[in-house]
Design a protein around this motif. Structure first.
Motif, PDB file in Angstrom:
ATOM      1  N   ARG A 333      12.815 -13.823 -13.200  1.00 35.42           N
ATOM      2  CA  ARG A 333      13.572 -14.751 -12.368  1.00 35.42           C
ATOM      3  C   ARG A 333      13.072 -16.158 -12.621  1.00 35.42           C
ATOM      4  NH1 ARG A 333      15.112 -10.270 -11.208  1.00 35.42           N
ATOM      5  NH2 ARG A 333      15.687  -9.365  -9.194  1.00 35.42           N
ATOM      6  N   ASP A 334      13.944 -17.108 -12.455  1.00 34.18           N
ATOM      7  CA  ASP A 334      13.552 -18.509 -12.552  1.00 34.18           C
ATOM      8  C   ASP A 334      13.319 -19.048 -11.147  1.00 34.18           C
ATOM      9  OD1 ASP A 334      12.996 -20.993 -13.535  1.00 34.18           O
ATOM     10  OD2 ASP A 334      15.096 -21.587 -13.802  1.00 34.18           O
ATOM     11  N   LYS A 335      12.359 -18.407 -10.446  1.00 31.29           N
ATOM     12  CA  LYS A 335      12.083 -18.755  -9.053  1.00 31.29           C
ATOM     13  C   LYS A 335      10.573 -18.782  -8.835  1.00 31.29           C
ATOM     14  CE  LYS A 335      16.419 -18.425  -7.454  1.00 31.29           C
ATOM     15  NZ  LYS A 335      17.140 -19.550  -6.815  1.00 31.29           N
ATOM     16  N   SER A 336      10.154 -19.508  -7.804  1.00 26.47           N
ATOM     17  CA  SER A 336       8.754 -19.438  -7.399  1.00 26.47           C
ATOM     18  C   SER A 336       8.493 -18.094  -6.716  1.00 26.47           C
ATOM     19  CB  SER A 336       8.408 -20.598  -6.467  1.00 26.47           C
ATOM     20  OG  SER A 336       9.253 -20.596  -5.330  1.00 26.47           O
ATOM     21  N   VAL A 337       7.216 -17.752  -6.570  1.00 27.22           N
ATOM     22  CA  VAL A 337       6.807 -16.422  -6.106  1.00 27.22           C
ATOM     23  C   VAL A 337       6.148 -16.526  -4.736  1.00 27.22           C
ATOM     24  CG1 VAL A 337       5.221 -14.500  -6.571  1.00 27.22           C
ATOM     25  CG2 VAL A 337       6.519 -15.556  -8.446  1.00 27.22           C
ATOM     26  N   ARG A 338       6.548 -15.628  -3.828  1.00 27.05           N
ATOM     27  CA  ARG A 338       5.950 -15.602  -2.483  1.00 27.05           C
ATOM     28  C   ARG A 338       5.029 -14.412  -2.265  1.00 27.05           C
ATOM     29  NH1 ARG A 338       8.705 -16.142   1.996  1.00 27.05           N
ATOM     30  NH2 ARG A 338       7.829 -14.409   3.161  1.00 27.05           N
ATOM     31  N   LEU A 339       5.186 -13.332  -3.058  1.00 23.43           N
ATOM     32  CA  LEU A 339       4.382 -12.127  -2.863  1.00 23.43           C
ATOM     33  C   LEU A 339       4.076 -11.485  -4.206  1.00 23.43           C
ATOM     34  CD1 LEU A 339       4.913  -9.239  -0.333  1.00 23.43           C
ATOM     35  CD2 LEU A 339       4.936  -8.720  -2.774  1.00 23.43           C
ATOM     36  N   LEU A 340       2.853 -10.984  -4.342  1.00 26.55           N
ATOM     37  CA  LEU A 340       2.458 -10.211  -5.519  1.00 26.55           C
ATOM     38  C   LEU A 340       1.828  -8.908  -5.064  1.00 26.55           C
ATOM     39  CD1 LEU A 340       0.769 -12.969  -7.723  1.00 26.55           C
ATOM     40  CD2 LEU A 340       3.023 -11.929  -8.090  1.00 26.55           C
ATOM     41  N   GLY A 341       2.093  -7.851  -5.810  1.00 31.67           N
ATOM     42  CA  GLY A 341       1.461  -6.569  -5.522  1.00 31.67           C
ATOM     43  C   GLY A 341       1.162  -5.839  -6.814  1.00 31.67           C
ATOM     44  N   ILE A 342       0.133  -5.018  -6.796  1.00 30.93           N
ATOM     45  CA  ILE A 342      -0.178  -4.171  -7.944  1.00 30.93           C
ATOM     46  C   ILE A 342      -0.490  -2.774  -7.430  1.00 30.93           C
ATOM     47  CG2 ILE A 342      -1.070  -6.094  -9.307  1.00 30.93           C
ATOM     48  CD1 ILE A 342      -3.900  -5.024  -8.771  1.00 30.93           C
ATOM     49  N   GLY A 343      -0.276  -1.771  -8.289  1.00 31.45           N
ATOM     50  CA  GLY A 343      -0.551  -0.418  -7.848  1.00 31.45           C
ATOM     51  C   GLY A 343      -0.550   0.572  -8.985  1.00 31.45           C
ATOM     52  N   VAL A 344      -0.813   1.820  -8.634  1.00 34.87           N
ATOM     53  CA  VAL A 344      -0.841   2.902  -9.618  1.00 34.87           C
ATOM     54  C   VAL A 344      -0.054   4.084  -9.069  1.00 34.87           C
ATOM     55  CG1 VAL A 344      -3.064   2.224 -10.607  1.00 34.87           C
ATOM     56  CG2 VAL A 344      -3.016   3.810  -8.661  1.00 34.87           C
ATOM     57  N   ARG A 345       0.477   4.880  -9.976  1.00 36.59           N
ATOM     58  CA  ARG A 345       1.109   6.148  -9.628  1.00 36.59           C
ATOM     59  C   ARG A 345       0.258   7.265 -10.217  1.00 36.59           C
ATOM     60  NH1 ARG A 345       5.555   3.979  -7.533  1.00 36.59           N
ATOM     61  NH2 ARG A 345       6.637   2.317  -8.662  1.00 36.59           N
ATOM     62  N   PHE A 346       0.238   8.409  -9.503  1.00 29.87           N
ATOM     63  CA  PHE A 346      -0.642   9.501  -9.901  1.00 29.87           C
ATOM     64  C   PHE A 346       0.130  10.612 -10.597  1.00 29.87           C
ATOM     65  CE2 PHE A 346      -2.683   7.571  -6.150  1.00 29.87           C
ATOM     66  CZ  PHE A 346      -3.840   7.124  -6.768  1.00 29.87           C
ATOM     67  N   GLN A 347      -0.542  11.278 -11.505  1.00 26.72           N
ATOM     68  CA  GLN A 347       0.072  12.350 -12.285  1.00 26.72           C
ATOM     69  C   GLN A 347       0.252  13.599 -11.428  1.00 26.72           C
ATOM     70  OE1 GLN A 347      -2.022  13.057 -15.908  1.00 26.72           O
ATOM     71  NE2 GLN A 347      -0.993  14.989 -16.329  1.00 26.72           N
ATOM     72  N   ASN A 348       1.422  14.245 -11.618  1.00 29.47           N
ATOM     73  CA  ASN A 348       1.707  15.534 -10.980  1.00 29.47           C
ATOM     74  C   ASN A 348       1.691  15.484  -9.464  1.00 29.47           C
ATOM     75  OD1 ASN A 348       1.921  16.783 -13.499  1.00 29.47           O
ATOM     76  ND2 ASN A 348      -0.286  17.182 -13.566  1.00 29.47           N
ATOM     77  N   ALA A 349       1.939  14.313  -8.891  1.00 29.27           N
ATOM     78  CA  ALA A 349       2.065  14.244  -7.428  1.00 29.27           C
ATOM     79  C   ALA A 349       3.403  14.842  -7.043  1.00 29.27           C
ATOM     80  CB  ALA A 349       1.983  12.801  -6.957  1.00 29.27           C
ATOM     81  N   GLU A 350       3.411  15.687  -6.034  1.00 27.92           N
ATOM     82  CA  GLU A 350       4.628  16.410  -5.672  1.00 27.92           C
ATOM     83  C   GLU A 350       5.493  15.666  -4.666  1.00 27.92           C
ATOM     84  OE1 GLU A 350       2.680  20.837  -6.306  1.00 27.92           O
ATOM     85  OE2 GLU A 350       3.367  20.190  -4.345  1.00 27.92           O
ATOM     86  N   SER A 351       4.895  14.816  -3.854  1.00 23.69           N
ATOM     87  CA  SER A 351       5.687  14.098  -2.858  1.00 23.69           C
ATOM     88  C   SER A 351       4.999  12.803  -2.501  1.00 23.69           C
ATOM     89  CB  SER A 351       5.899  14.955  -1.602  1.00 23.69           C
ATOM     90  OG  SER A 351       4.665  15.321  -1.072  1.00 23.69           O
ATOM     91  N   ALA A 352       5.780  11.867  -1.987  1.00 20.68           N
ATOM     92  CA  ALA A 352       5.276  10.515  -1.780  1.00 20.68           C
ATOM     93  C   ALA A 352       4.581  10.344  -0.443  1.00 20.68           C
ATOM     94  CB  ALA A 352       6.432   9.523  -1.876  1.00 20.68           C
ATOM     95  N   ASN A 353       3.500   9.577  -0.490  1.00 19.89           N
ATOM     96  CA  ASN A 353       2.871   9.084   0.728  1.00 19.89           C
ATOM     97  C   ASN A 353       2.458   7.653   0.414  1.00 19.89           C
ATOM     98  OD1 ASN A 353       1.749   8.891   3.222  1.00 19.89           O
ATOM     99  ND2 ASN A 353      -0.100  10.064   2.748  1.00 19.89           N
ATOM    100  N   PHE A 354       3.444   6.839   0.125  1.00 24.13           N
ATOM    101  CA  PHE A 354       3.237   5.525  -0.462  1.00 24.13           C
ATOM    102  C   PHE A 354       2.999   4.519   0.648  1.00 24.13           C
ATOM    103  CE2 PHE A 354       3.099   2.168  -3.118  1.00 24.13           C
ATOM    104  CZ  PHE A 354       4.246   1.430  -3.338  1.00 24.13           C
ATOM    105  N   VAL A 355       1.791   3.946   0.656  1.00 25.63           N
ATOM    106  CA  VAL A 355       1.417   3.021   1.712  1.00 25.63           C
ATOM    107  C   VAL A 355       1.152   1.659   1.100  1.00 25.63           C
ATOM    108  CG1 VAL A 355      -0.211   2.540   3.572  1.00 25.63           C
ATOM    109  CG2 VAL A 355       0.325   4.900   2.975  1.00 25.63           C
ATOM    110  N   GLN A 356       1.914   0.654   1.493  1.00 30.37           N
ATOM    111  CA  GLN A 356       1.681  -0.702   1.053  1.00 30.37           C
ATOM    112  C   GLN A 356       1.156  -1.503   2.226  1.00 30.37           C
ATOM    113  OE1 GLN A 356       5.343  -2.223  -0.584  1.00 30.37           O
ATOM    114  NE2 GLN A 356       4.513  -2.035  -2.625  1.00 30.37           N
ATOM    115  N   LEU A 357       0.055  -2.200   2.017  1.00 27.81           N
ATOM    116  CA  LEU A 357      -0.535  -2.995   3.082  1.00 27.81           C
ATOM    117  C   LEU A 357      -0.747  -4.416   2.603  1.00 27.81           C
ATOM    118  CD1 LEU A 357      -3.300  -0.577   4.368  1.00 27.81           C
ATOM    119  CD2 LEU A 357      -1.033  -0.932   5.288  1.00 27.81           C
ATOM    120  N   PRO A 358      -0.555  -5.387   3.487  1.00 25.00           N
ATOM    121  CA  PRO A 358      -0.946  -6.739   3.149  1.00 25.00           C
ATOM    122  C   PRO A 358      -2.440  -6.770   2.848  1.00 25.00           C
ATOM    123  CG  PRO A 358       0.385  -6.704   5.139  1.00 25.00           C
ATOM    124  CD  PRO A 358       0.037  -5.288   4.813  1.00 25.00           C
TER     125      PRO A 358
END
Length: 371
Positions: A333-358
């Protein structure tokens, strides 16, 4: 019109318990001066905070969760925004969990303030799920002076729908015999996963209620909506065979931060990575996940609130790859940025328990208290 076979309405007795504006209710209980005022729990408007939850007085002004605190204050100038106190919320959540455990071991937590309970085998109150739900809500109020709403139904989907029916501080029952008639009147927007875009697609073909959705064949729905079309077909008939799951393997783990001032250049964004990386690695070290990392991803939210996520396969964490992903995401995008996040996904995970925190709440992992 096709109807659901009777055998698809299971004999399970499922209760969905949902605390009423949980964080805000705790703050109002602990500070009587807040009673009757519009109250929200969240971050500061001056630091681009976000509303986590709010009471019904605030909701009457249009304030809701996930709204920017600054916007909430514009809608409701008298809004009192209380900073979160997760120690209190986790304590009360543990008390609620112990109350659930007095009736069943089959508890599926969705967050600190809501859960599914399978009480099919519970013999208290002669096995009446209705009376069990009443007893749970009464005991929560006795011990914590907090109210809860509940839905009672033969499956998870209907129990969750029912728990909204008599909010706040009420409960609603859908018996197996009621399911077919209940579904005919239910708006399609009540189906999980039917957001604004899906609603528009359905409305464009004249579908507003589940009765109208039942007129569409499975093949037609899968053609229009892909694999989600199958969910629509069965949920429109009140069919949901998912069991209550007492433990979800974690699928992803991430951290993110909203910045007080926009980041205008790639270098400014890259300069935030060391702090994000340190926090992510700290959370990984504290987590109970044994599965290996299979992917890494970067999330970028721009000043216009549009967002993009870039991910790449990786065996373990590669710091340099985060920098590459940040570069790619920033240039989408040709826009300024207000939020950044980084993360990982795990191998062979059967279901999500995805928690994002400030970032500032990084040690307050919502779901871990239910493990």
């Amino acid at each position: 019109m096709p109807t659901a076979p009777a055998e698809n309405h299971t004999n399970r007795k499922i209760i969905h318990v949902d605390m009423d504006c949980f964080y805000a209710a705790i703050e109002m209980r602990d500070d009587p001066l807040l009673k009757g005022a519009p109250v929200a729990v969240g971050g500061s408007p001056d630091k681009r905070g976000v509303i986590a939850t709010c009471n019904y007085e605030a909701r009457s002004y249009g304030v809701h969760s996930a709204m920017a605190s600054a916007h909430a204050k514009r809608l409701c100038p008298n809004l009192i925004i209380v900073p979160p106190n997760f120690d209190k919320y986790r304590h009360d959540s543990k008390v609620i969990r112990s109350i659930f455990a007095g009736y069943t071991d089959l508890i599926e937590p969705l967050s600190l303030d809501e859960a599914f309970l399978d009480v099919t085998e519970c013999r208290q109150y002669k096995g009446s799920a209705t009376y069990i739900a009443q007893a749970i809500r009464h005991k929560i109020y006795q011990e914590l002076k907090l109210t809860a709403s509940a839905g009672i139904a033969p499956n998870k989907f209907l129990a969750k729908v029912a728990s909204d029916w008599e909010k706040p501080n009420g409960q609603f029952v859908i018996t197996p015999d009621d399911v077919d008639a209940f579904m005919l009147e239910l708006p399609v927007k009540k189906i999980p996963g039917v957001g604004k875009k899906t609603s528009e697609k359905l409305h464009n073909v004249g579908v507003y209620s589940c009765a109208e959705l039942q007129e569409l064949e499975l093949l037609e729905l899968t053609r229009k909506f892909g694999s989600f079309g199958r969910n629509l077909y069965y949920l429109a008939r009140g069919i949901d065979q998912r069991p209550v799951i007492t433990h979800y393997p974690r699928k992803s783990l991430s951290v993110e931060n909203t910045y007080a001032h926009d980041l205008y250049t790639l270098d400014e964004c890259l300069a935030q990575l060391p702090n994000l990386l340190e926090t992510l690695k700290h959370r990984l070290a504290r987590s109970k996940v044994n599965a290996p990392v299979s992917k890494m991803f970067v999330k970028v939210k721009f000043s216009d609130f549009s967002a993009t996520t870039v991910e790449r396969t990786s065996f373990g964490i590669n710091d340099d790859l985060f920098y590459e992903l940040m570069d790619e995401g920033f240039h989408r995008r040709d826009k300024s940025v207000r939020l950044l996040g980084i993360g990982v996904r795990f191998q062979n995970a059967e279901s999500a328990n995805f928690v994002q925190l400030p970032l500032e709440y990084i040690d307050d992992v919502f779901h871990e208290e239910w493990d």
